[in-house]
Enzyme design. Structure first.
Site, mmCIF file in Angstrom:
data_model
loop_
_atom_site.group_PDB
_atom_site.id
_atom_site.type_symbol
_atom_site.label_atom_id
_atom_site.label_comp_id
_atom_site.label_asym_id
_atom_site.label_seq_id
_atom_site.Cartn_x
_atom_site.Cartn_y
_atom_site.Cartn_z
ATOM 1 N N ASP A 1 7.275 4.103 3.595
ATOM 2 C CA ASP A 1 7.433 5.269 4.280
ATOM 3 C C ASP A 1 8.850 5.204 4.155
ATOM 4 O O ASP A 1 9.356 6.375 3.273
ATOM 5 C CB ASP A 1 6.350 4.869 4.996
ATOM 6 C CG ASP A 1 6.099 6.322 6.054
ATOM 7 O OD1 ASP A 1 7.683 7.042 6.380
ATOM 8 O OD2 ASP A 1 6.067 6.553 7.526
ATOM 9 N N PHE B 1 0.489 11.746 7.941
ATOM 10 C CA PHE B 1 0.328 10.586 7.817
ATOM 11 C C PHE B 1 -0.953 10.500 7.431
ATOM 12 O O PHE B 1 -2.079 11.167 7.452
ATOM 13 C CB PHE B 1 0.200 10.226 9.826
ATOM 14 C CG PHE B 1 -0.826 8.758 9.882
ATOM 15 C CD1 PHE B 1 0.230 8.193 9.678
ATOM 16 C CD2 PHE B 1 -1.761 8.724 10.504
ATOM 17 C CE1 PHE B 1 0.053 6.498 10.020
ATOM 18 C CE2 PHE B 1 -1.988 7.447 10.175
ATOM 19 C CZ PHE B 1 -1.232 6.081 10.162
ATOM 20 N N ASP C 1 0.844 -1.608 0.330
ATOM 21 C CA ASP C 1 -0.109 -0.148 0.172
ATOM 22 C C ASP C 1 0.659 1.314 0.175
ATOM 23 O O ASP C 1 0.737 2.522 -0.752
ATOM 24 C CB ASP C 1 -1.278 0.027 1.116
ATOM 25 C CG ASP C 1 -0.135 -0.423 2.382
ATOM 26 O OD1 ASP C 1 0.930 -0.829 2.469
ATOM 27 O OD2 ASP C 1 -0.664 0.068 3.523
HETATM 28 P P1 IMP Z 1 8.146 2.077 6.596
HETATM 29 O O1 IMP Z 1 8.445 0.166 6.990
HETATM 30 O O2 IMP Z 1 8.312 2.831 6.976
HETATM 31 O O3 IMP Z 1 8.275 1.949 4.761
HETATM 32 O O4 IMP Z 1 6.709 1.758 6.482
HETATM 33 C C1 IMP Z 1 5.390 1.066 6.542
HETATM 34 C C2 IMP Z 1 4.107 0.869 6.568
HETATM 35 O O5 IMP Z 1 4.019 1.814 7.399
HETATM 36 C C3 IMP Z 1 2.493 0.490 5.965
HETATM 37 O O6 IMP Z 1 2.517 -0.596 5.403
HETATM 38 C C4 IMP Z 1 2.308 0.762 6.241
HETATM 39 O O7 IMP Z 1 1.867 0.263 6.819
HETATM 40 C C5 IMP Z 1 2.479 1.763 7.338
HETATM 41 N N1 IMP Z 1 2.220 3.323 6.832
HETATM 42 C C6 IMP Z 1 3.281 4.169 6.846
HETATM 43 N N2 IMP Z 1 2.991 5.899 6.439
HETATM 44 C C7 IMP Z 1 1.310 5.327 7.217
HETATM 45 C C8 IMP Z 1 0.381 6.239 6.693
HETATM 46 O O8 IMP Z 1 0.851 7.518 6.448
HETATM 47 N N3 IMP Z 1 -0.760 5.847 7.315
HETATM 48 C C9 IMP Z 1 -1.306 4.362 7.690
HETATM 49 N N4 IMP Z 1 0.370 4.075 7.767
HETATM 50 C C10 IMP Z 1 1.535 3.516 6.998
HETATM 51 MG MG MG Z 2 1.514 -2.243 4.431
#
Ligand code: IMP
Ligand code: MG
Length: 183
Positions: free
Chosen positions: A110, A159, A107
């Protein structure tokens, strides 16, 4: 068509409309076209990262017009032996990946840490190639340096909720995406 609220309350916070369902669907259609061009005859296995990517995957896969399979994985998080160390396990993967083209459907990317860990685990299963498709990408938050093969929309470091994405388990049900309203 149902009237769309400009502002919603999810759990204990207010969110405002950010990406419309129409914009999301148009983006997914374009991603589907690119994936179709690249995946003809490769019999790819689409690997959906639950929970957040369930809506994206359901809509994207309808555009895929070449033979393919779809499967779902979840990353279980638990704290490792060292309290600072979070170890994540990929669960639910029954398919043999050896010598296959795998397309991960996520999805949002980040910081990129989750996907880095996921790809490390998948590589150990000796897939022929692992491609990465994400609906949303926050370039300002990304701390990794791997390449992302298919990016839907680049967004600022806010967010967001809706269209599968949650705030504390809530807000996944909306067809549009909302961003947090600063107080
Ligand atoms: P990463 O490991 O920081 O890339 O985070 C990835 C995961 O964090 C995603 O698969 C989401 O589940 C969650 N995530 C990151 N940003 C958001 C946001 O803005 N809203 C909701 N979930 C988020
Ligand atoms: Mg996810």
């Amino acid at each position: 068509m149902k009237h769309k609220p400009e502002t919603i309350k999810v759990h204990d916070k207010a969110f405002e409309i950010f990406l419309s369902a129409e914009k999301i669907q148009e983006t997914i259609r374009e991603m589907g076209e690119k994936i179709n061009r690249d995946m003809q005859g490769k019999n790819p296995l689409f690997l959906v990262v639950l929970n957040g990517a369930f809506m994206f995957a359901a809509d994207l896969i309808k555009h895929v017009d070449t033979a393919c399979q779809i499967s779902f994985v979840k990353l279980s998080s638990y704290v490792g032996t060292q309290s600072t160390n979070t170890v994540r396990e990929l669960i639910g993967l029954d398919e043999v990946l050896h010598d296959r083209t795998v397309v991960i459907l996520e999805d949002i990317i980040d910081t990129g840490v989750t996907m880095a860990e996921t790809m490390t685990k998948l590589r150990k299963l000796e897939a022929k190639e692992v491609k990465l498709a994400t609906l949303l990408f926050k370039p300002d938050a990304f701390v990794k340096n791997y390449s992302i093969d298919y990016i839907g929309i680049e967004i600022p470091n806010d967010f967001i909720v809706g269209y599968g994405l949650d705030y504390d388990g809530h807000g996944r049900n909306y067809p549009d995406i909302y961003k947090i309203k600063e107080a």
